[in-house]
Design a protein around this motif. Sequence first.
Motif, PDB file in Angstrom:
ATOM      1  N   HIS A 148      28.118  36.068  38.881  1.00  9.39           N
ATOM      2  CA  HIS A 148      26.522  36.047  38.737  1.00  9.39           C
ATOM      3  C   HIS A 148      25.855  35.053  37.716  1.00  9.39           C
ATOM      4  O   HIS A 148      24.797  35.195  37.577  1.00  9.39           O
ATOM      5  CB  HIS A 148      26.046  37.517  38.569  1.00  9.39           C
ATOM      6  N   PRO A 199      24.804  44.627  37.702  1.00 11.65           N
ATOM      7  CA  PRO A 199      26.192  43.943  37.652  1.00 11.65           C
ATOM      8  C   PRO A 199      26.678  43.864  36.215  1.00 11.65           C
ATOM      9  O   PRO A 199      25.994  43.701  35.183  1.00 11.65           O
ATOM     10  CB  PRO A 199      26.050  42.555  38.123  1.00 11.65           C
ATOM     11  N   PHE A 221      39.397  40.443  33.537  1.00 12.96           N
ATOM     12  CA  PHE A 221      38.162  40.258  33.527  1.00 12.96           C
ATOM     13  C   PHE A 221      37.612  41.073  34.556  1.00 12.96           C
ATOM     14  O   PHE A 221      38.249  40.997  35.775  1.00 12.96           O
ATOM     15  CB  PHE A 221      37.707  38.828  33.606  1.00 12.96           C
ATOM     16  N   VAL A 222      36.532  41.793  34.572  1.00 10.12           N
ATOM     17  CA  VAL A 222      35.891  42.351  35.577  1.00 10.12           C
ATOM     18  C   VAL A 222      34.346  42.139  35.981  1.00 10.12           C
ATOM     19  O   VAL A 222      33.533  42.141  35.312  1.00 10.12           O
ATOM     20  CB  VAL A 222      35.976  43.900  35.423  1.00 10.12           C
ATOM     21  N   CYS A 223      34.100  41.634  37.165  1.00  3.68           N
ATOM     22  CA  CYS A 223      32.727  41.278  37.699  1.00  3.68           C
ATOM     23  C   CYS A 223      32.520  41.958  38.850  1.00  3.68           C
ATOM     24  O   CYS A 223      33.298  41.932  40.056  1.00  3.68           O
ATOM     25  CB  CYS A 223      32.879  39.782  37.982  1.00  3.68           C
ATOM     26  N   LYS A 224      31.556  42.897  38.758  1.00  2.00           N
ATOM     27  CA  LYS A 224      31.148  43.761  39.893  1.00  2.00           C
ATOM     28  C   LYS A 224      29.835  44.569  39.747  1.00  2.00           C
ATOM     29  O   LYS A 224      29.263  44.507  38.635  1.00  2.00           O
ATOM     30  CB  LYS A 224      32.188  44.902  40.106  1.00  2.00           C
ATOM     31  N   TRP A 225      29.114  45.084  40.846  1.00  2.00           N
ATOM     32  CA  TRP A 225      28.129  45.941  40.590  1.00  2.00           C
ATOM     33  C   TRP A 225      28.463  47.134  40.129  1.00  2.00           C
ATOM     34  O   TRP A 225      29.338  47.964  40.812  1.00  2.00           O
ATOM     35  CB  TRP A 225      27.367  45.934  42.077  1.00  2.00           C
ATOM     36  N   ARG A 248      20.323  39.999  35.457  1.00  3.38           N
ATOM     37  CA  ARG A 248      20.851  39.486  36.677  1.00  3.38           C
ATOM     38  C   ARG A 248      20.319  40.343  38.020  1.00  3.38           C
ATOM     39  O   ARG A 248      21.096  40.546  38.869  1.00  3.38           O
ATOM     40  CB  ARG A 248      22.359  39.497  36.608  1.00  3.38           C
ATOM     41  N   GLN A 271      37.321  39.519  41.713  1.00  2.00           N
ATOM     42  CA  GLN A 271      36.406  40.334  40.672  1.00  2.00           C
ATOM     43  C   GLN A 271      36.806  39.742  39.154  1.00  2.00           C
ATOM     44  O   GLN A 271      36.199  40.257  38.188  1.00  2.00           O
ATOM     45  CB  GLN A 271      37.271  41.610  40.788  1.00  2.00           C
ATOM     46  N   GLN A 272      37.816  39.166  39.042  1.00  3.42           N
ATOM     47  CA  GLN A 272      38.131  38.354  37.726  1.00  3.42           C
ATOM     48  C   GLN A 272      37.369  37.320  37.355  1.00  3.42           C
ATOM     49  O   GLN A 272      37.315  36.829  36.260  1.00  3.42           O
ATOM     50  CB  GLN A 272      39.549  38.155  37.545  1.00  3.42           C
ATOM     51  N   TYR A 273      36.422  36.823  38.506  1.00  2.00           N
ATOM     52  CA  TYR A 273      35.421  35.670  38.114  1.00  2.00           C
ATOM     53  C   TYR A 273      34.200  36.028  38.020  1.00  2.00           C
ATOM     54  O   TYR A 273      33.777  37.050  38.765  1.00  2.00           O
ATOM     55  CB  TYR A 273      35.895  34.631  39.279  1.00  2.00           C
ATOM     56  N   ALA A 282      30.073  41.625  34.109  1.00  2.00           N
ATOM     57  CA  ALA A 282      30.933  40.767  34.168  1.00  2.00           C
ATOM     58  C   ALA A 282      31.669  40.533  32.681  1.00  2.00           C
ATOM     59  O   ALA A 282      30.873  39.995  31.962  1.00  2.00           O
ATOM     60  CB  ALA A 282      30.243  39.505  34.418  1.00  2.00           C
TER      61      ALA A 282
END
Lengths: 326, 217, 704
Positions: free
Chosen positions: C404, B133, B106-110, B193, C399-401, B135
């Motif tokens: 937001h 962002p 999983f990738v969460c970033k701006w 977001r 980063q895997q969570y 996610a």
Amino acid sequence: MNDSPSTKNTYEGKAKTVEVLSDEKVRIIFTDRISAGDGAKLDTIPGKGKMNLTLSNRLMEVLEEAGIPTHLLERESETTIIARNLRILPVEVVVRNIAAGSFSRRYGVKEGEELAQPFVEFFVKDDKLHDPLIDRDVVVQMGLVPRDKLELVQARALQVNRVFTDYFSRGGMVLVDFKLEFGEDKEGHIWLADEISADSMRVWDAQTMEKLDKDRFRKDLGDVLAGYKVIMDRLDGIGGYSPEKQRMEVVVTIEPKHSVTNPGGEVTKRTLLNSGMGGIKDVRLGKTVNITVEDSSDPKWLDKLNQICKEILTNPMVETYTLGFR
Amino acid sequence: MSTIGVIRFPGTNNEWETVRALQSFGVEAKVVEHNQQIDDLDGIWLAGGFSYGDVLRAGAIAGASRIMKDISRSGRPVLGACNGFQILTEADLIEGALLPNTTTRFVCKWIYMTITENDSYLNELQGSTLRIPIAHFEGNFWSESTPENIVAKYSTRDGDAAPRANPNGSMDNIAGLSSNDGRMVGMMPHPERSCFKHQGSTDGRKIIQAFLKEVHG
Amino acid sequence: MATAEEEQVILKELGRKPTPGEMAMIDALWSEHCSYKSSKRWFNLFLTESERVKLGIGEGAGLLDVGDGYVVGIGLESHNHPSAVDPFNGAATGVGGIIRDIVSQGCRPVAVLDCLRFGFPDSPRQKLLLDQVVLGISSYGNCVGVPNLGGDLEFAEEFASNPLVNAMCVGVAKQDKIIRSVANEPGDLLLLFGSSTGRDGIGGVTFASEELDDTQQESRGSVQIGDPLTEKLLIDAVLELRDSDLLHGLQDLGGGGLACAAAEMAEKGGTGVRLELIKVPLREEGMQGWEILVSESQERMLAVLPEDNLQEALRIIESKELAWAVVGRVTEGRKFQAEYRGEVVADIPIDFTINGFPEPVREQGELRIETDDRPVVETDYLVAMLSDINIASKRPVFQQYDQHVQGNTVIPPGGDAGVIVLPNGKYLAMAAGTNSYLVSRNPLLGSALATLQIVRSVVCRGALPIGMVDSLNAGNPEKKDSYRQFVDAIRGVAEVSHKLEVPVVGGNVSLYNEADLDGERRRILPSPFVGIVGVVEEGEPIPDILHPDESAIVQIGVAPDFMAGSQFHRMFGGTGGEMRVQFELEQKLLKELIGSNYLAATDVGRGGLVTTLAKWAIRSDVGLRVKTEDTSIEFLWGENSPRYLIQVPINILETTLERLKETNIPAEVVAEVTEDRIFTFGKEYLLNQLREIWENPVNRALEI
């Protein structure tokens, strides 16, 4: 029926005659003829046709109730039924619980030895070759039956075996083995066809192991009809029998297409290589979906399943699937 | 006043933040359940989350649902963000497929994405580079050939769609696409977001603004 | 399993042999996990009250007033043993469980944080544990739609056979909508809803209260499997039930399953319960009555409601396609009665099941505090620090969570504290963790200092800490030295709660984190995790990343006069000295930062001043030049003292320093912001190079 046609719309079999009534229906006449060893031995036993029809209908009705679709539409007279017009698959299906007959001879297994689990064999229907045993791969390779249908037929045969084993045991009988034939309709749906009678099965008394079936005739063991009648009487003796609905397990194997990147496979491949396992060219991750079908009595469920596979279970753009049955 | 429906499947989880974002534009926005009618809606937002737990493939079960057929027939403007984009591709309303990220994580970033020339309602933003962002687990766009309806690509801050700006292995850095008629847009980034000052960027407002302009006709 | 002494007590109370159902129930309820029988006696050390505390220790979540009619709910729980056996599912269900605890008080979950401990990730086993635990947390939390706002991650050899997975959840509710876990009114219905019930987790809590041994791989039967989709629907259902005011009580089914939830609610309400287990929707065939009673199948809740509300409640539950059943009623008479297929599964006094256990005798041993003085190793300390796994960036994990989801995140995890905006427009800062190495060097002072570190993380966002939850992870309490570590750790946390007036509103205990493996005794480093929330009442939170404008970094507070327990001492040796806590200065700095509007702030954390500055520069992508008058090891690399770093624009630097001097706050410039992306400390380091060094260790740990 692999048997030779006598007129355009009528086919004479060894023990039955089939008349085509329409695209959908045929009439099947149960005759008193009896044969064994590819027709090497022929005879007529008065009343046998009627007896066979009664037994076969009884068994088909039980199978229908258990959710196994058969060709039977209605009983027309004591010796005739109306059935679905099917293209009979060119292989016979034999299910064995106990070693006997050609199985014993072929593999040198003592007759009467119980097999670890029910065993299915296929025989290609070809009189000239004397209906030889055929390997599954050969059936598929020769284009006789496609692989998924062959698997479905095998799963169906095992369903039938579960129902019959239970049914016969209640009548104090042991089901040793039996032969089935299947046919497919214009839409390609598979139905159990032909007849199921003492002609096509070995049944022994559970206590005495006395043979109650056609083997009496093969080996000249007394009165053939009497044996048939014993089977019928014993089944009658059980009274009303309500079989358990037979489930079917379908395994949908979903594979990523080779033209599509497969990140899961890439990472797994790296992991394998990092773990010191060399010699790996490619790893691809797919998935399997195991579906237990509670009621598969309408053969159309397979169409629905295929439709769902294409629309939901897989994305045909990036995945392919195969069906397995058990 | 226009009414925007934010569609909720079981497992959708971006519905309320999306409603709040839309409401900040002064339009009526409400959560519409997947088994409800859409006749009274002027625009449709397919929100992010994990519809039906994303079992099988992301968006697969929602993509085959009745409401997606209704949405397709309705002729209303559609925006699908994240899972909404995945649902649109699974429903065959937008071409291609969204595979797992090449990292299989999983990738969460701006990220930055740059709007390309396109035939959808986002064309007015052509050339803009937006900070929004992402996610997701499955955002790696794939198609047999380069699609024609690209609307946005992952890029550097300066608008360069370089491989290093690609967060998930997506073909040609594709971040968003439209349907052939330009009425439906799907994208992996989350405009909802990046709508308020507290969220750290308000670039997402430009996307929503363009979508609402299409809704108002 | 019940001890011999406990069995005697049971026989005496009942005057007969307990049924299998009663025995299973008591096993669960009297386990350390549910009863806190070794730890409860110490909870009175904590500060537990304040004007803000609306609900303290004892239910799923502590509730804290944040103004305008809103409360924040917090809870922290361990899920160590299940995660050791099945890291993916163990971690996932740990997150699921704590979220349900928050939801069961009527709160909407708005953030999760997690505190993780592993052995050094240099073996495939430890890498896999890390990878799978992170994957479990990520797949569950992301799917449920609750953002991750922080937590901590530490590695030490002692965690190799007992990894720790603790999860914290934060929720928000309107004060008049909160739900209690209580069954007050006889005649009310007991409504079970959520997932169906299977054999998963049978005996889970007793399993969590025993040492793991070499056969742990075979204990898989005790691990629960999580279903985040059902959890999401369950949350939606509870929030709708809450908004319609339909429930009198609600509790999550966690350890001990239905038995525990029903008994605890009845005990609080002074009532009894009668259960008909035949009604429970099952997913497995042939389950026994006692199995149904204590099954730990996930994603289930037990609601107490009047019969008149049932239809409306069912309409909501069925709209989410959740399984449900009215499984019994609240009764008078304080008895727990359960029946299955005409057979009595349990008929036992409730108070006895909750409080009837004989308090076990536990003895505290003496602890030797070792100084471990060694000659100092000379090296490039900064590079060595940044490339140490315990200092390294945890971004590859965070980063895997999803950080937001819900749209409220103001400051994501990765810095000191995460911040979200609350429905009333105020900001909530939160941080969770401890410093296990530090605590292990001196459990009493170490746990106070480690807790202060978490306090500072919240304070440097300009937030006033208003409450905390703790989760005390330690070894076997039946062993004297182990028990002493545990008790000292509690004392340290308790001291901070009183001195800084941060009440403890919830707690969890995980003992028996030790085992004899391969003939060797392995005990975890004592880990008293705390989760702290703070409120920014007015204005905005202080940013956690540097502003690129011309400015100075000012240190406020003091460097420590000891190195014991520090990262530097651990890695490079030197003289340790004695740990010291300075509450007065902590309090003064706290007051200075709350409500302030500095350009940015951080606290001097693990690795000391230079490491903190370097990390700050990397995260902000802003150059810094370090210049300090004091170049002692304590000043440059010391940690665990009251000191923060604030960013002050050059034009107000002089006035700021003067003002601080007037308020008796020690302040001095330690660095200045530069225009290039370079970190200067003696020599020049390119930020991009430092970033690679800093992010590499955890990235590599995740490469299997």
